[in-house]
Design an enzyme around this catalytic site. Structure first.
Site, mmCIF file in Angstrom:
data_model
loop_
_atom_site.group_PDB
_atom_site.id
_atom_site.type_symbol
_atom_site.label_atom_id
_atom_site.label_comp_id
_atom_site.label_asym_id
_atom_site.label_seq_id
_atom_site.Cartn_x
_atom_site.Cartn_y
_atom_site.Cartn_z
ATOM 1 N N LYS A 104 -36.636 60.232 -6.661
ATOM 2 C CA LYS A 104 -36.606 58.893 -6.071
ATOM 3 C C LYS A 104 -35.762 57.919 -6.880
ATOM 4 O O LYS A 104 -35.087 57.062 -6.312
ATOM 5 C CB LYS A 104 -38.010 58.337 -5.886
ATOM 6 C CG LYS A 104 -38.820 58.287 -7.153
ATOM 7 C CD LYS A 104 -40.265 57.925 -6.912
ATOM 8 C CE LYS A 104 -41.059 58.148 -8.172
ATOM 9 N NZ LYS A 104 -41.398 59.574 -8.385
ATOM 10 N N LYS A 204 -39.209 53.658 -4.204
ATOM 11 C CA LYS A 204 -39.577 54.174 -2.886
ATOM 12 C C LYS A 204 -39.297 53.136 -1.801
ATOM 13 O O LYS A 204 -38.861 53.478 -0.695
ATOM 14 C CB LYS A 204 -41.040 54.595 -2.893
ATOM 15 C CG LYS A 204 -41.289 55.785 -3.832
ATOM 16 C CD LYS A 204 -42.761 55.963 -4.149
ATOM 17 C CE LYS A 204 -42.992 57.156 -5.078
ATOM 18 N NZ LYS A 204 -44.369 57.200 -5.595
#
Lengths: 436, 436
Positions: A104, A204
């Protein structure tokens, strides 16, 4: 259908990497059936190739990333970090390999560049595991809602902070005690900054915003506030007014002063306790999506951990592998790949709750329990309540019996025999118990 | 990139069909950007082609299904029924068109045949809308979890029965009253047999079982019990023991007497009230999935209705269209297709809850509310609580202020000005309120 093996290179030998390798090796036949071609794990690039990894043959281990990737059809990147995985992924895409990553931090920093590289190489770069672990969210947002307009994404995407806030809420603990406990239980890192400061959630949020609104959003665009300033008193005040405090990642499409734009932000916020997201507790993650036509959707599951993350990584691997085999045609795996029999209801295992109207006589309970025993069905709970007297000469009682689990057949026969007992006036209801 | 238009034929002009047609026509530019080629709606096959349909040009309407499908790249089947849509879909697949359908009855009866036909024609047959309306469940189960082993799927997949059971639970109504109310509100059909008898849920269970376990399951394999026998008394008894009654569709992989098999069944069951599925209320649907590595997942959203179902249909349309354009290569729509600015936190609209420690003097509240008014921020709630006396000469009070929505900028400035007031001893906390 092509049947020559697809070569898979794995970069990274941490918890998730080891789990992915073990599953690829241990379930090779399953994967071959699902993909339509064997998946051959050809190399695992790790930091220390001399160290043994249980379940992974030593011959597969190497500390040379480029050597591991040579000739691979699919590269799985689970190294962590930014610069080295970025270089490796760009090289893999350029060589024509499809790439699956759970990174991520890398995606939040270089999403546009990496996607453009995948596009120009005409291969896939999948990243379901990078947001919310095992929860399928990238595919629903990017694919299932592709015919709709997403207006807002609001998620609990960091399990560590959710666990901490949850413990503060349930136990009345202050932040420090909840953090220390989370560290002791392995839910928080020794250096908890990335989680507690909101930076993990911000990465995220950047990926979700880019995907939902088709616009470049990097982690630097995300407004971030962490949870270190949340006190026990704030949680108590929130509760008194019907709120829970949750660390939310919010991505929103909005118009401000006539200008359309997107917002991506992470902060602890008050949520009404009856909101579906407020009920997400412990280390679970959930993402709430609002779309113009679809309305409100929620996706819920485990946001971290070796096995859940490996599940998301391997889903991506199967997806890109199928595309390589089928060239974009063909279906999901379906009826043709397995032929398990469909079992009758009598074969399943379940639990019953039986409600009876019985005559209120001595020995009634014993007569009933005897039938259960005769069928080998174990009772978990019996509750007897005297019913109000009526004109009828004899008083009745209501009997509620909950069983432990048994086959539906045994339970059904028990019910039939009980209904025939002379002490039973009426079999009021029979319901199965699920979810325990 | 190919840019010649993809021809789309729509079969069916009911609520969902009309919504799909309107969106395809009204958002043509959006769809073209997402797909990489224009989607051209070439015909809409309806029962009565003479009747006007607002938003759909009369020239597109026809009552000839085969004429509508002639030359189509993508066929959307929303006719309902079984025999005629089966014939039409097989013909469409055979002609090389990809097909999108929401027809659960058809799929539950002929899943294997239709998928095999799609496979041998090397085209796609998508059906996200056939189970749980707008909730992306087919793609997560079939694709995202393709690298995992699904062990159990348990869902609330019929909104009508969930509404009825929910009203019985909340209002204490008996079944007949809840059904009549659902019919009056349009949540239940005049002939409610398919819903109330569990047959609609059974069709969805068959599709989910076939997809999750890769094995042929037809609606005739599903054990079905409806909710007509559920009484107010059963719901009351359930509640007293911590349960809710829900109509569940359960698909399970199990071993019975040494024989592996699958079970698909629908019945009203007792669920612990704290189970995530027990909290799904009204006409919402939810599907709970257990997989070996991923653990527990839940998908939640609107299970029916024109717009939600159209969202799922159009997601499938974009998906098959992208495959036709890209031939299985390329990415989800991403950063390259839009360039919305990322707005700063100051531009977003939110609500604040501010907690203050103030000196307990007359006029304090007025001084505080004056600052809000000066910034145009409207107050929703103020709560003042005297704090326990301390050694300090002057008593303090705790002030909790919740605002109506305003820009983050105005709210932040208000907070700064309030913190500077001489009557304010301490700004204890500032939190945003979300989810209202």
């Amino acid at each position: 259908m092509e049947t020559s093996p697809l070569k898979v290179a794995l970069l990274g030998g941490g918890v998730v990497g080891t789990e992915v390798a073990r599953r690829l090796l241990g379930r090779a036949a399953d994967f071959e059936r699902r993909v339509g071609a064997p998946l051959e794990l050809t190399a695992v690039a790790v930091r220390d190739a001399q160290r043994e990894r249980p379940g992974i043959p030593a011959a597969l281990l190497t500390d040379d990333v480029d050597q591991a990737m040579a000739g691979a059809d699919i590269v799985i990147e689970l190294m962590g970090g930014i610069d080295e995985p970025r270089r490796a992924i760009l090289a893999a895409l350029d060589s024509g390999a499809s790439v699956v990553t759970a990174n991520k931090a890398l995606l939040a920093a270089h999403y546009g560049e990496l996607m453009a590289a995948a596009d120009s190489a005409a291969v896939r770069l999948e990243h379901e595991a990078a947001v919310a672990g095992a929860i399928p969210i990238i595919r629903p947002v990017g694919d299932s809602l592709a015919g709709d307009e997403i207006t807002r994404v609001m998620g609990i995407v960091n399990g560590t902070t959710n666990y901490i806030l949850d413990q503060m809420d349930r136990e009345g603990w202050d932040f420090d005690r909840a953090l220390t406990t989370a560290q002791e239980l392995g839910f928080a890192e020794a250096d908890p900054t990335a989680d507690v400061g909101g930076h993990d959630a911000a990465a995220k949020a950047a990926i979700l915003a880019a995907l939902a609104f088709h616009t470049p959003v990097s982690i630097d665009d995300v407004h971030v506030e962490g949870i270190a300033s949340v006190t026990a008193d704030m949680i108590e005040t929130a509760r008194a007014q019907g709120f829970a405090i949750k660390l939310l990642a919010i991505c929103e499409k909005l118009v401000s002063e006539g200008r359309a734009g997107v917002s991506a932000r992470v902060y602890p916020a008050l949520l009404p306790r009856e909101h579906v997201l407020a009920q997400v507790s412990g280390a679970f993650n959930a993402v709430f999506v609002e779309a113009e036509a679809a309305g409100s959707l929620m996706f819920y599951g485990q946001g971290a951990g070796g096995a859940p993350t490996a599940s998301a990584v391997l889903g991506d691997v199967v997806s890109v592998a199928r595309r390589k085999v089928l060239g974009g045609r063909g279906q999901y795996e379906h009826a043709s790949t397995a032929t398990l029999p469909v079992l009758p209801i009598s074969a399943i295992t379940t639990r019953y709750q039986i409600t009876l109207d019985v005559f209120d006589r001595p020995g009634v309970l014993n007569a009933v329990t005897e039938v259960f025993a005769a069928h080998g069905v174990s009772i978990e709970l019996v509750q007897q309540t005297q019913l109000p007297a009526s004109e009828a000469a004899e008083r009745h009682a209501k009997l509620v019996v909950a069983t432990h689990s048994g086959t539906d057949e045994a339970l059904a026969q028990t019910v039939a025999d009980i209904a025939a007992l002379s002490v039973v006036n009426d079999l009021t209801s029979v319901l199965r118990i699920e979810g325990l």
